[in-house]
Scaffold this motif. Sequence first.
Motif, PDB file in Angstrom:
ATOM      1  N   ILE A  76      45.276  44.500  47.818  1.00  0.00           N
ATOM      2  CA  ILE A  76      45.833  44.830  46.508  1.00  0.00           C
ATOM      3  C   ILE A  76      46.850  45.941  46.748  1.00  0.00           C
ATOM      4  N   SER A  79      50.368  49.782  43.651  1.00  0.00           N
ATOM      5  CA  SER A  79      50.954  49.686  42.312  1.00  0.00           C
ATOM      6  C   SER A  79      50.172  48.746  41.400  1.00  0.00           C
ATOM      7  N   GLN A  80      49.319  47.896  41.964  1.00  0.00           N
ATOM      8  CA  GLN A  80      48.519  46.973  41.164  1.00  0.00           C
ATOM      9  C   GLN A  80      47.167  47.560  40.757  1.00  0.00           C
TER      10      GLN A  80
END
Length: 165
Positions: A76, A79-80
């Motif tokens: 991941i 920024s997610q």
Amino acid sequence: MRRRWTIGTLLLGLAVAALAVFNLFIAPGGTPPGGVQPSGVQSAGPQGTTTSAPAAAPPSAGEGTGGPNVSGLPAIRESQLPAEGRRTLALIRQGGPYPYSRDGVAFGNFERILPRKAGGYYKEYTVPTPGESDRGARRIVAGQAGDKYYTPDHYESFKFIAEGK
């Protein structure tokens, strides 16, 4: 004089033997079978609730702070992560202070989802969940080498955090 063995004496002996086996082969931070720690690995010390020590070494020049994903887990991007996860990641990078007394304590990896390492290698940090009155289920687990993992479901699943992305 012949000694009589009572059930209590036998149970005590079994309990001591079980504890010895647990300490040798199962307990995090114990010396692995063979008695030698892998090079570069430190044994785990007492697990207090110190909340100001950094969890990982700083990144090398030109690298992201997490290093390569050698875990085989899905990734991941930083920024997610939820906003609370990005804030927790920033606290980990600066070494605290952390809002929860359990932040920075050893994570045992009993689920065996993360790569297997010596006891004390991983530390866990709370990612607050809006609307929860307690710590909630979300965590970031950080390894000594800078590898970090996000779990939204209290260790049921993990994703490698690709930092700086």
